[in-house]
Design a protein around this motif. Structure first.
Motif, PDB file in Angstrom:
ATOM      1  N   ILE A   1       0.851  -1.198   0.000  1.00 39.59           N
ATOM      2  CA  ILE A   1       0.000   0.000   0.000  1.00 39.59           C
ATOM      3  C   ILE A   1       0.884   1.244   0.000  1.00 39.59           C
ATOM      4  N   LYS A   2       0.267   2.359  -0.388  1.00 38.11           N
ATOM      5  CA  LYS A   2       0.983   3.634  -0.291  1.00 38.11           C
ATOM      6  C   LYS A   2       0.608   4.297   1.016  1.00 38.11           C
ATOM      7  N   MET A   3       1.545   5.054   1.571  1.00 34.19           N
ATOM      8  CA  MET A   3       1.272   5.791   2.796  1.00 34.19           C
ATOM      9  C   MET A   3       0.009   6.631   2.632  1.00 34.19           C
ATOM     10  N   GLY A   4      -0.929   6.482   3.541  1.00 35.56           N
ATOM     11  CA  GLY A   4      -2.157   7.271   3.480  1.00 35.56           C
ATOM     12  C   GLY A   4      -3.346   6.476   2.955  1.00 35.56           C
ATOM     13  N   GLU A   5      -3.062   5.399   2.240  1.00 33.10           N
ATOM     14  CA  GLU A   5      -4.127   4.551   1.702  1.00 33.10           C
ATOM     15  C   GLU A   5      -4.846   3.808   2.837  1.00 33.10           C
ATOM     16  N   GLU A   6      -6.157   3.622   2.688  1.00 36.67           N
ATOM     17  CA  GLU A   6      -6.899   2.941   3.760  1.00 36.67           C
ATOM     18  C   GLU A   6      -6.806   1.419   3.656  1.00 36.67           C
ATOM     19  N   VAL A   7      -6.837   0.787   4.808  1.00 34.33           N
ATOM     20  CA  VAL A   7      -6.783  -0.674   4.896  1.00 34.33           C
ATOM     21  C   VAL A   7      -7.982  -1.155   5.719  1.00 34.33           C
ATOM     22  N   ASN A   8      -8.578  -2.283   5.302  1.00 35.92           N
ATOM     23  CA  ASN A   8      -9.663  -2.899   6.083  1.00 35.92           C
ATOM     24  C   ASN A   8      -9.094  -3.984   7.000  1.00 35.92           C
ATOM     25  N   PHE A   9      -9.704  -4.127   8.159  1.00 34.13           N
ATOM     26  CA  PHE A   9      -9.301  -5.190   9.075  1.00 34.13           C
ATOM     27  C   PHE A   9     -10.506  -6.066   9.415  1.00 34.13           C
ATOM     28  N   VAL A  10     -10.293  -7.363   9.402  1.00 31.43           N
ATOM     29  CA  VAL A  10     -11.364  -8.306   9.747  1.00 31.43           C
ATOM     30  C   VAL A  10     -10.994  -8.983  11.053  1.00 31.43           C
ATOM     31  N   VAL A  11     -11.885  -8.942  12.031  1.00 29.52           N
ATOM     32  CA  VAL A  11     -11.517  -9.372  13.377  1.00 29.52           C
ATOM     33  C   VAL A  11     -12.505 -10.408  13.924  1.00 29.52           C
ATOM     34  N   PRO A  12     -12.000 -11.605  14.254  1.00 28.22           N
ATOM     35  CA  PRO A  12     -12.863 -12.583  14.915  1.00 28.22           C
ATOM     36  C   PRO A  12     -13.180 -12.088  16.320  1.00 28.22           C
ATOM     37  N   THR A  13     -14.453 -11.888  16.606  1.00 29.08           N
ATOM     38  CA  THR A  13     -14.805 -11.082  17.773  1.00 29.08           C
ATOM     39  C   THR A  13     -15.604 -11.845  18.821  1.00 29.08           C
ATOM     40  N   GLY A  14     -15.257 -11.572  20.078  1.00 29.45           N
ATOM     41  CA  GLY A  14     -15.983 -12.127  21.211  1.00 29.45           C
ATOM     42  C   GLY A  14     -16.389 -11.010  22.149  1.00 29.45           C
ATOM     43  N   ASN A  15     -15.434 -10.593  22.965  1.00 29.65           N
ATOM     44  CA  ASN A  15     -15.705  -9.553  23.954  1.00 29.65           C
ATOM     45  C   ASN A  15     -15.545  -8.138  23.390  1.00 29.65           C
ATOM     46  N   PHE A  16     -15.235  -8.041  22.117  1.00 31.38           N
ATOM     47  CA  PHE A  16     -15.122  -6.775  21.393  1.00 31.38           C
ATOM     48  C   PHE A  16     -13.886  -5.957  21.764  1.00 31.38           C
ATOM     49  N   GLY A  17     -12.898  -6.608  22.388  1.00 34.68           N
ATOM     50  CA  GLY A  17     -11.692  -5.876  22.761  1.00 34.68           C
ATOM     51  C   GLY A  17     -10.751  -5.672  21.582  1.00 34.68           C
ATOM     52  N   ASN A  18     -10.531  -6.747  20.842  1.00 34.53           N
ATOM     53  CA  ASN A  18      -9.598  -6.714  19.730  1.00 34.53           C
ATOM     54  C   ASN A  18     -10.038  -5.688  18.678  1.00 34.53           C
TER      55      ASN A  18
ATOM     56  N   GLU B   1     -17.609 -10.578  -1.583  1.00 32.36           N
ATOM     57  CA  GLU B   1     -18.581 -10.983  -2.602  1.00 32.36           C
ATOM     58  C   GLU B   1     -19.654  -9.922  -2.812  1.00 32.36           C
ATOM     59  N   ASN B   2     -19.983  -9.213  -1.740  1.00 32.60           N
ATOM     60  CA  ASN B   2     -21.102  -8.271  -1.809  1.00 32.60           C
ATOM     61  C   ASN B   2     -20.687  -6.814  -1.902  1.00 32.60           C
ATOM     62  N   SER B   3     -19.407  -6.568  -2.147  1.00 34.87           N
ATOM     63  CA  SER B   3     -19.014  -5.165  -2.197  1.00 34.87           C
ATOM     64  C   SER B   3     -17.995  -4.942  -3.298  1.00 34.87           C
ATOM     65  N   GLU B   4     -17.790  -3.680  -3.621  1.00 37.08           N
ATOM     66  CA  GLU B   4     -16.757  -3.374  -4.600  1.00 37.08           C
ATOM     67  C   GLU B   4     -15.527  -2.775  -3.925  1.00 37.08           C
ATOM     68  N   ASP B   5     -15.418  -3.070  -2.650  1.00 37.34           N
ATOM     69  CA  ASP B   5     -14.324  -2.527  -1.861  1.00 37.34           C
ATOM     70  C   ASP B   5     -12.998  -3.138  -2.312  1.00 37.34           C
ATOM     71  N   GLU B   6     -12.080  -2.312  -2.785  1.00 32.95           N
ATOM     72  CA  GLU B   6     -10.816  -2.849  -3.288  1.00 32.95           C
ATOM     73  C   GLU B   6      -9.643  -2.567  -2.362  1.00 32.95           C
ATOM     74  N   ARG B   7      -9.958  -2.087  -1.187  1.00 37.28           N
ATOM     75  CA  ARG B   7      -8.881  -1.788  -0.254  1.00 37.28           C
ATOM     76  C   ARG B   7      -8.249  -3.085   0.251  1.00 37.28           C
ATOM     77  N   ALA B   8      -6.985  -2.993   0.644  1.00 34.72           N
ATOM     78  CA  ALA B   8      -6.298  -4.179   1.175  1.00 34.72           C
ATOM     79  C   ALA B   8      -7.058  -4.691   2.394  1.00 34.72           C
ATOM     80  N   MET B   9      -7.080  -6.011   2.526  1.00 32.97           N
ATOM     81  CA  MET B   9      -7.846  -6.657   3.590  1.00 32.97           C
ATOM     82  C   MET B   9      -6.894  -7.428   4.481  1.00 32.97           C
ATOM     83  N   VAL B  10      -6.900  -7.098   5.770  1.00 36.48           N
ATOM     84  CA  VAL B  10      -6.039  -7.811   6.709  1.00 36.48           C
ATOM     85  C   VAL B  10      -6.906  -8.574   7.701  1.00 36.48           C
ATOM     86  N   VAL B  11      -6.775  -9.897   7.709  1.00 34.46           N
ATOM     87  CA  VAL B  11      -7.508 -10.714   8.669  1.00 34.46           C
ATOM     88  C   VAL B  11      -6.625 -10.925   9.896  1.00 34.46           C
ATOM     89  N   LEU B  12      -7.156 -10.642  11.078  1.00 37.52           N
ATOM     90  CA  LEU B  12      -6.396 -10.867  12.295  1.00 37.52           C
ATOM     91  C   LEU B  12      -6.511 -12.337  12.694  1.00 37.52           C
TER      92      LEU B  12
END
Ligand SMILES: *Cc1c(COP(=O)(O)O)cnc(C)c1O
Length: 495
Positions: free
Chosen positions: A253-270, A411-422
């Motif tokens: 990515i280039k500095m300033g570009e947005e990144v998406n994060f996907v988080v397996p969630t329980g207590n909502f801390g992460n 599948e349901n979006s046209e979001d092309e931002r980098a995706m990081v799965v935790l």
């Protein structure tokens, strides 16, 4: 920097006080008076830092009263316990698709990132706050926090730690990890019920004035290593920054570009830590909240009503089997434009009616930063199998939930931002379910499953787990949930 309670009736002067106390006196959670900013220039300067330096830089924005050099050396020490001293290495899976591996610490779950550092933050925070008593840490765990906290706090000076886990709600490996814990200052007890029962029982002890006074006479103060403690949350903010820097450094990515994060969630801390990172100025796009069959958060996202009066499912991702996500309170507080009395009212409703709702306006605000979906058991197993087929990468069930939700989102979006799965745990913490997903069957014995998984996938069994087999089981007690306070008192008096 001051810290306020989300329920408005309590505040403290600095992060050290908030960390030492854990939970606010009014039962609310501590939040910083404002979000400190990290400028683009600062972010650029972080590119050359190692993980510990990034951690110190981010943390010190909140922990102003901690000495910078000392904090840095504590961070170096904590993250030296991780493979390559990196708390959050990034693995490229495919174009624009990455996994952030948070499980290379002592207990093989992402909880280590915070819990290797928390003993220092808490000891120092108590010293700064003038607390002279011995500290007793009480932990309610859905499986991974308990072990990580025990490992972090074992034999710490002036600190004792007691962990409560749901007796039927954790994996065999998780249970074994905790029950074989070494250290002279530790105790582990199973509680009949699920994680929410454990968490509620422990919270009750925390907010009782009577308990506080009784314990003070015994020269003991309580503190928490759960993610309700700001000291747990703060170190988790780091890895969002670190992931971002790594992606820039590798020209993904280039500095300033947005990144998406996907988080397996329980207590909502992460995931909340990701929201905090975004508030601090990190270019984050969507924070995608992934749940298992206990999809109370997905429903909250879709309807604006949080309703925990529902069936509780035991799943293959036990650390996410939670219906009362404590840290959501911090987000709801922000969504309400920091209306503490409204937040207090909602938490009161949650306690008395098991539900509360947010307004349409707040929901719109939620949608700016978040997306949510869930994955059932079958889809989770399929994801583990497919991902191994396609990439030769073995996912643990929690991470698989997040990967599947990421795929659904894409599948349901046209979001092309980098995706990081935790990735929150090593698959070897759940060898039976992972092996079964990949090969169709697995022995019930966790060690046998681990061995076959190792042969089938050519991935190494972490040493921490293979060593467990020979270790003595020190803690076998299981109690009724209304006996938790008695058990705590017994633990204090015994030694
Ligand atoms: C704790 C845990 C989670 C959930 O994290 P929260 O901060 O409670 O949302 C997910 N996966 C694993 C493996 C965990 O240990």
């Amino acid at each position: 920097m001051k810290f306020f309670s989300t329920r408005g009736k309590s505040e403290v002067n600095c992060s050290a006080n908030a960390i030492a106390k854990g939970l606010a006196d009014d039962g609310g959670l501590f939040v910083p008076e404002k979000f400190p900013k990290v400028s683009m220039a600062e972010l650029k300067s972080m590119l050359d830092f190692d993980y510990a330096e990034r951690a110190c830089f981010v943390l010190h924005k909140y922990l102003e009263e901690y000495d910078y050099a000392e904090l840095l050396s504590a961070c170096k020490n904590a993250y030296s316990k991780f493979e390559d001293s990196d708390g959050a290495p990034i693995v490229k899976i495919d174009d624009n698709f990455f996994i952030m591996e948070l499980f290379h610490g002592p207990t093989l779950a992402f909880k280590d990132v915070a819990l290797t550092l928390l003993p220092y933050l808490l000891r120092k925070g108590s010293d700064i706050s003038g607390i002279k008593e011995n500290i007793l840490i009480l932990v309610a765990t859905s499986g991974d926090t308990g072990k990580a906290a025990l490992e972090g706090f074992k034999d710490a000076d002036g600190i004792k730690i007691m962990v409560f886990y749901p007796s039927e709600g954790v994996s065999d490996m998780q249970k074994l990890q905790m029950c074989t814990q070494e250290g002279g200052n530790v105790n582990v007890v199973g509680v009949k019920g699920n994680f929410d029962d454990c968490q509620t029982a422990v919270k009750k002890i925390f907010i009782s004035k009577q308990v506080e006074q009784d314990f003070k006479q015994r020269n003991v103060v309580l503190s928490s290593a759960n993610s309700i403690n700001f000291g747990r949350l703060a170190p988790q903010i780091t890895y969002y920054f670190s992931a971002y820097c790594d992606l820039v450094n590798s020209n993904e990515i280039k500095m300033g570009e947005e990144v998406n994060f996907v988080v397996p969630t329980g207590n909502f801390g992460n995931i909340l830590a990701g929201y905090y990172a975004k508030q601090m100025g990190l270019p984050v796009g969507k924070l995608i909240c992934a749940s298992n069959d206990n999809n109370v958060l997905t429903e909250f996202y879709l309807t604006g009503t949080y309703d925990c009066n529902r069936e509780f499912f035991k799943t293959t991702s036990p650390s996410m089997d939670i219906l009362i996500s404590s840290n959501l309170e911090r987000l709801v507080f922000e969504l309400s434009n920091r209306d503490a009395s409204l937040t207090a009212k909602r938490m009161e409703e949650l306690k008395s009616n098991s539900k509360y709702s947010i307004t349409e306006q707040e929901k719109a605000k939620l949608y700016e930063d978040f997306y949510a979906d869930y994955t059932d058991g079958e889809e989770c197993a399929e994801t583990i199998a497919d991902f191994f087929d396609e990439y030769g990468y073995v996912l643990d069930p929690h991470t698989a939930v997040a990967v599947d939700v990421a795929n659904k989102y894409l599948e349901n979006s046209e979001d092309e931002r980098a995706m990081v799965v935790l990735s929150t745990a090593s698959p070897y913490k759940f060898p039976h379910d992972v092996l079964k997903a990949i090969t169709g069957n697995a022995p019930t014995d966790a060690f046998k499953s681990a061995k076959i998984l190792n042969e089938e996938t050519a991935t190494p069994i972490p040493e921490q787990l293979s060593k467990l087999k020979e270790k003595q089981r020190r803690f076998t007690a299981v109690i009724e949930r209304d006996k938790t306070l008695e058990a705590v008192v017994e633990f204090i008096e015994n030694k």
